[in-house]
Design a protein around this motif. Structure first.
Motif, PDB file in Angstrom:
ATOM      1  N   LEU A  63       0.804  -1.221   0.000  1.00  0.00           N
ATOM      2  CA  LEU A  63       0.000   0.000   0.000  1.00  0.00           C
ATOM      3  C   LEU A  63       0.837   1.271   0.000  1.00  0.00           C
ATOM      4  O   LEU A  63       0.295   2.364   0.155  1.00  0.00           O
ATOM      5  N   SER A  64       2.150   1.153  -0.175  1.00  0.00           N
ATOM      6  CA  SER A  64       3.007   2.336  -0.103  1.00  0.00           C
ATOM      7  C   SER A  64       2.686   3.351  -1.195  1.00  0.00           C
ATOM      8  O   SER A  64       2.890   4.549  -1.021  1.00  0.00           O
ATOM      9  N   GLY A  65       2.162   2.885  -2.329  1.00  0.00           N
ATOM     10  CA  GLY A  65       1.864   3.803  -3.422  1.00  0.00           C
ATOM     11  C   GLY A  65       0.711   4.739  -3.146  1.00  0.00           C
ATOM     12  O   GLY A  65       0.524   5.718  -3.876  1.00  0.00           O
ATOM     13  N   CYS A  66      -0.088   4.471  -2.111  1.00  0.00           N
ATOM     14  CA  CYS A  66      -1.238   5.327  -1.814  1.00  0.00           C
ATOM     15  C   CYS A  66      -0.848   6.575  -1.024  1.00  0.00           C
ATOM     16  O   CYS A  66      -1.592   7.557  -1.015  1.00  0.00           O
ATOM     17  N   LEU A  67       0.299   6.546  -0.341  1.00  0.00           N
ATOM     18  CA  LEU A  67       0.659   7.644   0.551  1.00  0.00           C
ATOM     19  C   LEU A  67       0.789   8.999  -0.136  1.00  0.00           C
ATOM     20  O   LEU A  67       0.266  10.001   0.368  1.00  0.00           O
ATOM     21  N   PRO A  68       1.479   9.107  -1.294  1.00  0.00           N
ATOM     22  CA  PRO A  68       1.618  10.428  -1.919  1.00  0.00           C
ATOM     23  C   PRO A  68       0.289  11.097  -2.207  1.00  0.00           C
ATOM     24  O   PRO A  68       0.134  12.300  -1.994  1.00  0.00           O
ATOM     25  N   SER A  69      -0.703  10.325  -2.683  1.00  0.00           N
ATOM     26  CA  SER A  69      -2.011  10.900  -2.990  1.00  0.00           C
ATOM     27  C   SER A  69      -2.735  11.344  -1.722  1.00  0.00           C
ATOM     28  O   SER A  69      -3.342  12.425  -1.684  1.00  0.00           O
ATOM     29  N   LEU A  70      -2.668  10.532  -0.674  1.00  0.00           N
ATOM     30  CA  LEU A  70      -3.371  10.863   0.564  1.00  0.00           C
ATOM     31  C   LEU A  70      -2.805  12.120   1.221  1.00  0.00           C
ATOM     32  O   LEU A  70      -3.549  12.941   1.766  1.00  0.00           O
ATOM     33  N   LEU A  71      -1.481  12.302   1.139  1.00  0.00           N
ATOM     34  CA  LEU A  71      -0.856  13.445   1.800  1.00  0.00           C
ATOM     35  C   LEU A  71      -1.123  14.758   1.070  1.00  0.00           C
ATOM     36  O   LEU A  71      -0.879  15.831   1.622  1.00  0.00           O
ATOM     37  N   GLN A  72      -1.637  14.695  -0.153  1.00  0.00           N
ATOM     38  CA  GLN A  72      -1.960  15.918  -0.879  1.00  0.00           C
ATOM     39  C   GLN A  72      -3.365  16.428  -0.580  1.00  0.00           C
ATOM     40  O   GLN A  72      -3.675  17.597  -0.858  1.00  0.00           O
ATOM     41  N   LEU A  73      -4.209  15.610  -0.015  1.00  0.00           N
ATOM     42  CA  LEU A  73      -5.589  16.001   0.239  1.00  0.00           C
ATOM     43  C   LEU A  73      -5.716  17.217   1.154  1.00  0.00           C
ATOM     44  O   LEU A  73      -6.547  18.093   0.890  1.00  0.00           O
ATOM     45  N   PRO A  74      -4.941  17.326   2.261  1.00  0.00           N
ATOM     46  CA  PRO A  74      -5.084  18.514   3.116  1.00  0.00           C
ATOM     47  C   PRO A  74      -4.854  19.831   2.371  1.00  0.00           C
ATOM     48  O   PRO A  74      -5.563  20.807   2.607  1.00  0.00           O
ATOM     49  N   ALA A  75      -3.874  19.854   1.457  1.00  0.00           N
ATOM     50  CA  ALA A  75      -3.601  21.077   0.695  1.00  0.00           C
ATOM     51  C   ALA A  75      -4.780  21.425  -0.200  1.00  0.00           C
ATOM     52  O   ALA A  75      -5.154  22.604  -0.326  1.00  0.00           O
TER      53      ALA A  75
END
Length: 244
Positions: free
Chosen positions: A90-102
């Motif tokens: 599931l490591s590939g999901c992290l970059p997308s999730l961390l952009q949501l707050p911005a």
């Protein structure tokens, strides 16, 4: 909110000599690029993880042949293999999730009439003739699709369509390459791999994600739409480089 609004205003002031009345829009694009640069190390890690998972497929196939009649033992062996190689499905999901707050920060910033009890000055900024706090429906009501604001949205839709086309081709190529490496072209996610069901679902939807961006651009404030379009474009370019 007020601190971030002040930062956007200051960045817009710096860019005004180059971009004039569209300086705030340029500031949002620069902010998006900064967010993507901060997340880039995770994107690189996700790419390495994807390649590592692909490299493990022959070994997983061997385990499947060895323990095919014992699902519990097979699952345990596959999990141990991933742990041994330090590979997370599931490591590939992290970059997308961390952009949501911005994204949500920009959405609320340009949807609020006031900030800190004061009128929201950011709503006075524009991209050409389109207010950064406006939406596609507002552009249609004020001049129609080919009015000043409508043309800005048509330009964004065109960019998204081009990016979506290249994203679709890239995702399909990645999926086919992964299936070929596993030796089972067209096969679904391996249920024995931890997190594979979720990752398989993501891979199936990924080719169409950029098309969903068209809907997002149409319903959110223009400032948030700029973030989405810039980030999506960055993602396609980044993936084409990292997953070569």
């Amino acid at each position: 909110m007020s601190v971030f609004a002040s930062l956007v205003e200051q960045l817009a002031d710096l860019l005004r000599p180059l971009f004039g009345l569209s300086a705030a829009a340029a500031a949002i694009i620069a902010f998006t690029a900064l967010v993507r640069l901060l997340v880039h190390p995770l994107s690189r890690a996700a790419a390495r993880g994807q390649k590592a998972r692909a490299a493990l497929q022959p070994r997983i196939a061997e385990l499947r042949r060895k323990h095919g009649k014992n699902p519990e033992k097979l699952q345990k062996a596959v999990m141990e293999l991933h742990a041994e190689e330090k590979v997370s499905p599931l490591s590939g999901c992290l970059p997308s999730l961390l952009q949501l707050p911005a994204f949500f920060l920009l959405y609320h910033l340009f949807s609020s009439g006031s900030i800190g009890g004061e009128p929201n000055a950011l709503l006075t900024h524009q991209l050409l003739d389109a207010p950064l706090g406006g939406r596609w429906a507002d552009a249609l009501a004020d001049g129609g699709a080919f009015g000043g604001a409508g043309v800005v949205y048509l330009g964004l839709f065109a960019v998204v369509a081009v990016v979506a086309f290249f994203s679709y081709r890239l995702s399909r190529r990645m999926t086919e390459a992964s299936a070929a490496t596993a030796g089972t072209p067209g096969a679904g996610a391996d249920p024995q791999v931890p997190g594979a069901a979720a990752m398989g679902g993501v891979m199936k939807v990924m080719p169409f994600m950029s098309f969903f961006t068209l809907v997002t651009v149409a319903v959110v404030p223009l400032a948030a739409a700029l973030y989405v379009v810039t980030s999506t474009t960055w993602s396609v370019i980044e993936r084409s480089v990292l997953y070569r």
